[in-house]
Motif scaffolding. Sequence first.
Motif, short mmCIF file in Angstrom:
data_model
loop_
_atom_site.label_atom_id
_atom_site.label_comp_id
_atom_site.label_asym_id
_atom_site.label_seq_id
_atom_site.Cartn_x
_atom_site.Cartn_y
_atom_site.Cartn_z
N ASN A 99 0.82 -1.21 0.00
CA ASN A 99 0.00 0.00 0.00
C ASN A 99 0.85 1.26 0.00
OD1 ASN A 99 -2.74 -1.29 0.60
ND2 ASN A 99 -1.43 -2.12 2.20
N SER A 100 0.30 2.31 -0.57
CA SER A 100 1.08 3.55 -0.61
C SER A 100 0.94 4.34 0.69
CB SER A 100 0.62 4.42 -1.78
OG SER A 100 -0.76 4.66 -1.68
N ASP A 101 -0.13 4.11 1.42
CA ASP A 101 -0.34 4.92 2.61
C ASP A 101 -0.22 4.16 3.94
OD1 ASP A 101 -2.53 3.47 1.84
OD2 ASP A 101 -3.98 4.93 2.61
N LYS A 102 -0.20 2.84 3.85
CA LYS A 102 -0.14 2.07 5.11
C LYS A 102 0.91 0.99 5.05
CE LYS A 102 -5.00 2.43 6.41
NZ LYS A 102 -6.27 1.85 5.95
N GLU A 103 1.72 0.89 6.09
CA GLU A 103 2.61 -0.26 6.20
C GLU A 103 1.78 -1.44 6.68
OE1 GLU A 103 5.56 1.06 9.01
OE2 GLU A 103 4.32 0.47 10.72
N ARG A 104 2.30 -2.63 6.47
CA ARG A 104 1.54 -3.82 6.88
C ARG A 104 2.48 -4.85 7.47
NH1 ARG A 104 0.28 -8.55 3.79
NH2 ARG A 104 -1.43 -9.69 4.78
N ILE A 105 2.00 -5.54 8.50
CA ILE A 105 2.78 -6.62 9.11
C ILE A 105 1.94 -7.88 9.11
CG2 ILE A 105 3.61 -7.48 11.34
CD1 ILE A 105 4.89 -4.77 11.76
N SER A 106 2.55 -8.99 8.80
CA SER A 106 1.85 -10.26 8.93
C SER A 106 2.80 -11.27 9.57
CB SER A 106 1.39 -10.77 7.56
OG SER A 106 2.51 -11.14 6.79
N VAL A 107 2.25 -12.23 10.26
CA VAL A 107 3.07 -13.28 10.86
C VAL A 107 2.59 -14.61 10.31
CG1 VAL A 107 3.85 -14.34 13.00
CG2 VAL A 107 3.30 -11.89 12.95
N ALA A 108 3.45 -15.26 9.54
CA ALA A 108 3.08 -16.53 8.94
C ALA A 108 3.73 -17.64 9.73
CB ALA A 108 3.54 -16.58 7.49
N SER A 109 2.95 -18.63 10.08
CA SER A 109 3.46 -19.74 10.83
C SER A 109 3.33 -20.99 9.96
CB SER A 109 2.61 -19.82 12.10
OG SER A 109 2.98 -20.92 12.83
N PHE A 110 4.48 -21.57 9.63
CA PHE A 110 4.50 -22.66 8.67
C PHE A 110 4.64 -24.00 9.40
CE2 PHE A 110 6.69 -18.98 6.73
CZ PHE A 110 5.83 -18.74 5.67
N LEU A 111 3.64 -24.82 9.29
CA LEU A 111 3.71 -26.15 9.89
C LEU A 111 4.47 -27.07 8.95
CD1 LEU A 111 1.84 -26.68 12.43
CD2 LEU A 111 0.83 -28.40 10.95
N CYS A 112 5.59 -27.64 9.43
CA CYS A 112 6.46 -28.43 8.56
C CYS A 112 6.57 -29.86 9.08
CB CYS A 112 7.88 -27.85 8.55
SG CYS A 112 7.94 -26.12 8.15
N PRO A 113 6.69 -30.82 8.16
CA PRO A 113 6.95 -32.19 8.60
C PRO A 113 8.34 -32.26 9.18
CG PRO A 113 6.44 -32.09 6.22
CD PRO A 113 6.67 -30.68 6.70
N GLY A 114 8.62 -33.30 9.98
CA GLY A 114 9.99 -33.54 10.42
C GLY A 114 10.85 -33.75 9.18
N ASN A 115 12.14 -33.45 9.29
CA ASN A 115 12.99 -33.43 8.10
C ASN A 115 13.11 -34.74 7.34
OD1 ASN A 115 13.68 -30.81 7.66
ND2 ASN A 115 15.26 -30.83 9.25
N GLY A 116 13.29 -35.85 8.05
CA GLY A 116 13.48 -37.11 7.33
C GLY A 116 12.18 -37.77 6.90
N VAL A 117 11.06 -37.13 7.22
CA VAL A 117 9.76 -37.76 6.98
C VAL A 117 9.49 -37.99 5.50
CG1 VAL A 117 7.27 -37.33 7.13
CG2 VAL A 117 8.74 -36.97 9.12
N VAL A 118 9.03 -39.20 5.18
CA VAL A 118 8.70 -39.51 3.79
C VAL A 118 7.28 -39.05 3.49
CG1 VAL A 118 8.37 -41.36 2.11
CG2 VAL A 118 10.26 -41.47 3.75
#
Length: 295
Positions: free
Chosen positions: A232-251
């Motif tokens: 936006n030209s007149d307003k800043e914006r903040i968002s918080v994204a929370s990403f649910l991830c599998p464990g690393n080795g998970v198939v």
Amino acid sequence: MASQLLSAAGKFVSLPEKYVRPESQRPRLHDVINDTNIPIIDLGSPDKQQIVAQVADACRSFGFFQKMMGVASEFFHLPPEEKAKYYSDDPTKKMRLKESVRNWRDYVRLHCYPLEEFVPGFRLLGAISLSLELEEDYLEKILGEQEQHMAVNYYPTCPDPELTYGLPAHTDPNVLTILLQDPNVAGLQILKDGRWIAVRPLPNTLVVNVADQLQALSNGRYMSVRHRAVVNSDKERISVASFLCPGNGVVISPPEKLVGGDGCPAMYRSYTYDEYYDKFWSRALDEHCLDFFKR
Ligand code: OGA
Ligand code: NI
């Protein structure tokens, strides 16, 4: 360079050249439809069956539905020297601040464990499992030692929102994304049936979107939704994204129940989340990462 952080640069009167997108890739903000009926689901409702039915419907039709801010703003308004301490380009860092060349945003990415401390994902996974006619704890089990990564996005006011993005169109690489957005400033848009829809922020509401691993695990029944953030030209914006991830080795591989039977062969080959995540960060931004895993 930390000196490239938008939030360290002071106010811009015109959009610096490197943020200007070529004509064909601009947001075309006049063509965006305003959200009228993106599903809203009350996860606190006592009617569990209804929740499951609503989740099934929302994940199928939109890949997206909606279901709490202050600290983040303080961070981005810290003096540049303070923020510089967190600046990094190394994706393996557990906490890093990044400027994104050509995207009108700064962000902090945090790796958060253990998951139990970030509750909303849990009940959601149960409802989503049930909505796929799987055991309630199916997804939770299959995802192993889940991780929750967070991106705190800061989109400063922008001199020319028509020429650039906060974040260009993408899908998220994880399982499910839960987004907290500024209730007073719009910016998130989702692609549905070829058109961009602006998501109107609602107070006390989280946005939930299906991400790539849920698309793969559901064998394509649920779609990882393409979304983007405009500025936006007149307003800043903040968002918080929370990403649910599998464990690393998970198939990652869909349950047998969702393969074959009604004529739906496995869409993707099996792979580990590690493998996917590496591919995600190494591919070109306009390539859909799941396509590399198609059968
Ligand atoms: C993301 C994202 C949207 C927003 O961080 O992946 O899509 O509105 N954010 O900030
Ligand atoms: Ni996203």
